[in-house]
Write a protein that holds these residues in place. Structure first.
Motif: not given
Lengths: 112, 117
Positions: A69-78
């Motif tokens: 995301f623009p705030n540098y946070s991230s998600e991992l989806n499986v």
């Protein structure tokens, strides 16, 4: 200064389900990587995100996807979870012009 | 492909003594970086020490030092004056670089270090 934070810390899913894991990088960091650590083994690189794009990917199937995301946070989806996806998922971040990776405490996923 | 091998699944050391953990790696690159990470039961990977391949001098961080043998592709970690808090899993890791396009770490399988009081 908060370090790398991950959520949830533990979760249980059943085969075929989908899961989303979240990561907030250390303040000032712009690059996020994800690793899978099976029990009793070393971590294996899944992928790395920078400027909201996947920059490098390890040997993982397309069922593993991510987002930054623009705030540098991230998600991992499986998707379509398998029993073999049971592992500790580690997020790591690094800042510009520095080589040190800072790791979170991980999300422990159990697939039944 | 690069590989990292830790041949000692478990090691034990008496408190205040010295222990050496072994690591070998395989790469065709001439410039790269090697690391030792510590993972206590809290699960968080903590960087212990780092070595740049172009540097001939072995890295040292307080009680932790490495023996880097580039020709032999060997990178061992020596812990002096072992403390109870040193008990953890130790992972050797390798990367080619730190660019934003990718700085994938390749880890070894780990060595569990036990410290006896």
């Amino acid at each position: 200064d908060a370090g790398v934070t991950q959520s949830p810390t533990h979760l249980i899913k059943t085969r075929g389900q989908q899961v989303t894991l979240r990561c907030s990088p250390k303040s000032g960091h712009d690059t996020v990587s994800w690793y899978q650590q099976a029990l009793g083994q070393g971590p294996q690189f899944i992928f790395q995100y920078y400027e909201e794009e996947e920059r490098q990917r390890g040997n993982f199937p397309d069922r593993f996807s991510g987002h930054q995301f623009p705030n540098y946070s991230s998600e991992l989806n499986v998707n379509a979870l398998l029993l073999g996806d049971s592992a500790l998922y580690l997020c790591a971040s690094k800042g510009p012009n520095t080589g040190e990776l800072f790791f979170g405490e991980g999300s422990r996923l159990t697939v039944l | 492909a690069q590989t990292v091998t830790q041949s000692q699944p478990e090691m034990s050391v008496q408190e205040a003594e010295t222990v050496t953990l072994s690591c070998t790696y395989d790469t065709s690159e001439s410039d790269y970086y090697l690391f030792w990470y510590k993972q206590p039961p809290s699960r968080q990977m903590i960087l212990v020490i780092r070595q740049e391949a172009y540097k001939q001098q072995n890295a040292t961080e307080n009680r932790f030092s490495v023996n880097f043998q580039k020709a032999a592709k060997s990178f061992s970690l020596k812990i002096s004056d072992s403390q109870l808090g040193d008990a953890a899993m130790y992972f050797c890791a390798y990367t080619v670089g730190f660019g934003n396009a990718g700085n994938m770490l390749t880890f070894g399988g780990g060595t569990r270090l036990m410290v006896k009081p």
